[in-house]
Design a protein around this motif. Structure first.
Motif, PDB file in Angstrom:
ATOM      1  N   THR A   9       0.316  -1.198  -0.070  1.00 15.60           N
ATOM      2  CA  THR A   9      -0.400  -0.368   0.112  1.00 15.60           C
ATOM      3  C   THR A   9       0.742   1.003  -0.194  1.00 15.60           C
ATOM      4  O   THR A   9       1.868   1.365   0.296  1.00 15.60           O
ATOM      5  CB  THR A   9      -0.710  -0.285   1.219  1.00 15.60           C
ATOM      6  N   ALA A  10       0.069   2.080  -0.316  1.00 19.91           N
ATOM      7  CA  ALA A  10       1.225   3.819   0.004  1.00 19.91           C
ATOM      8  C   ALA A  10       1.630   3.516   1.099  1.00 19.91           C
ATOM      9  O   ALA A  10       2.781   4.630   1.356  1.00 19.91           O
ATOM     10  CB  ALA A  10       0.614   4.735  -0.587  1.00 19.91           C
ATOM     11  N   ILE A  71       0.205  10.607  -5.097  1.00 20.30           N
ATOM     12  CA  ILE A  71      -0.538   8.712  -4.522  1.00 20.30           C
ATOM     13  C   ILE A  71      -1.249   9.332  -5.646  1.00 20.30           C
ATOM     14  O   ILE A  71      -2.412  10.068  -5.208  1.00 20.30           O
ATOM     15  CB  ILE A  71      -1.179   8.436  -3.283  1.00 20.30           C
ATOM     16  N   HIS A  74      -5.643   5.419  -5.192  1.00 18.06           N
ATOM     17  CA  HIS A  74      -5.789   4.203  -3.347  1.00 18.06           C
ATOM     18  C   HIS A  74      -6.591   3.522  -3.778  1.00 18.06           C
ATOM     19  O   HIS A  74      -7.266   3.645  -5.385  1.00 18.06           O
ATOM     20  CB  HIS A  74      -6.463   5.242  -2.951  1.00 18.06           C
ATOM     21  N   GLN A  76      -9.518   1.460  -3.901  1.00 16.96           N
ATOM     22  CA  GLN A  76     -11.011   1.077  -2.942  1.00 16.96           C
ATOM     23  C   GLN A  76     -11.859  -0.067  -3.444  1.00 16.96           C
ATOM     24  O   GLN A  76     -12.517   0.173  -2.432  1.00 16.96           O
ATOM     25  CB  GLN A  76     -11.487   2.617  -4.341  1.00 16.96           C
ATOM     26  N   ASP A  82      -2.397   0.371  -4.785  1.00 17.31           N
ATOM     27  CA  ASP A  82      -1.839   1.434  -5.075  1.00 17.31           C
ATOM     28  C   ASP A  82      -0.930   2.216  -5.852  1.00 17.31           C
ATOM     29  O   ASP A  82      -0.038   1.445  -6.539  1.00 17.31           O
ATOM     30  CB  ASP A  82      -1.406   2.028  -3.720  1.00 17.31           C
ATOM     31  N   PRO A 108      -1.998  13.063  -0.541  1.00 15.23           N
ATOM     32  CA  PRO A 108      -2.105  11.814  -1.439  1.00 15.23           C
ATOM     33  C   PRO A 108      -3.575  12.229  -2.568  1.00 15.23           C
ATOM     34  O   PRO A 108      -4.369  11.835  -2.420  1.00 15.23           O
ATOM     35  CB  PRO A 108      -3.486  11.930   0.265  1.00 15.23           C
TER      36      PRO A 108
END
Length: 188
Positions: A9-10, A71, A74, A76, A82, A108
C-alpha cells in the motif's frame, strides 16, 4: 519455480521507500529507478525554480521538487492497488492544499501540473504510459521535457497535445495563470 509477487500500500511504501533508493509504487509493485543524471537534474531544477519564484510572488500555491511522492491511485476495492509516482517538478494550486498544510507523507492527490524530464533510459512507451496515467488520474497539465530533442511537449486534460520548440513560449495556461517560460531558456 515462480516467485511470489509482493504488493504494497502507499503507507507501507512510505515506510520502506527511503531504504530502497529511487523508486516508485506502480499498481502496488515497487519499481526501482536509476538515479537521475546531471542534465536531467539541471533541467528539472531550472523549471521548478522558475516556477517556484512565480508561484510565490503571486501566492498561487506550492511547487515541489523532484521525486516528491504523489498517491495517484488509492485502492478502493478488491483487486485494486495503490500507485505512488515521484514527479520531477510539480505544482498544486493554493485552494487544493489541505487546511492543515502540506502533508509530511506522500501527497494524497495528483498535482495540477506535472513536469517530467525524459531520462536517457526512458522509452517512448514508458513516457507515454506515465503521461496517460497522470491525465487519467486528473492532472490537467503535463509538460514532458526532452533534452535530446530540446522540446517540451504539452499534454492537456482535454486531449490536446502541443510540441514547443526553440523560440516558443511555454505557458502555465489556466493552471498557473500568467506563468511563461521561453523553451530555449530551459536548454541553455
Amino acid at each position: 519455480m515462480r516467485g511470489i509477487k509482493t504488493y504494497h500500500t502507499a503507507d507501507e511504501f512510505f515506510k520502506i521507500a527511503r531504504s530502497l533508493g529511487r523508486c516508485e509504487l506502480v499498481d502496488g509493485e515497487i519499481q526501482l529507478m536509476e538515479p537521475a543524471g546531471g542534465e536531467h537534474g539541471n533541467l528539472a531544477i531550472k523549471i521548478g525554480s522558475r516556477l517556484n519564484v512565480f508561484v510565490e510572488e503571486h501566492n498561487l500555491g506550492a511547487v515541489f521538487a523532484a521525486e516528491t511522492g504523489y498517491i495517484l491511485k488509492h485502492a478502493q476495492k478488491e483487486g485494486e492497488r495503490d500507485t505512488v509516482r515521484g514527479i520531477d517538478a510539480s505544482f498544486i494550486r493554493k485552494e487544493r492544499i489541505p487546511p492543515e498544510g502540506i502533508p509530511k507523507k506522500f501527497i494524497p492527490f495528483p498535482p495540477d501540473l506535472a513536469v517530467e524530464v525524459v531520462s536517457p533510459g526512458d522509452t517512448k512507451r514508458e513516457v507515454a504510459e506515465k503521461v496517460q496515467e497522470y491525465l487519467d488520474f486528473g492532472v490537467p497539465l503535463v509538460w514532458v521535457v526532452s533534452p535530446t530533442e530540446k522540446t517540451v511537449t504539452v499534454y492537456r486534460a482535454n486531449g490536446e497535445v502541443e510540441v514547443k520548440r526553440d523560440g516558443d513560449l511555454l505557458s502555465g495556461e489556466d493552471v498557473v495563470p500568467g506563468f511563461t517560460l521561453k523553451v530555449d531558456g530551459i536548454f541553455v
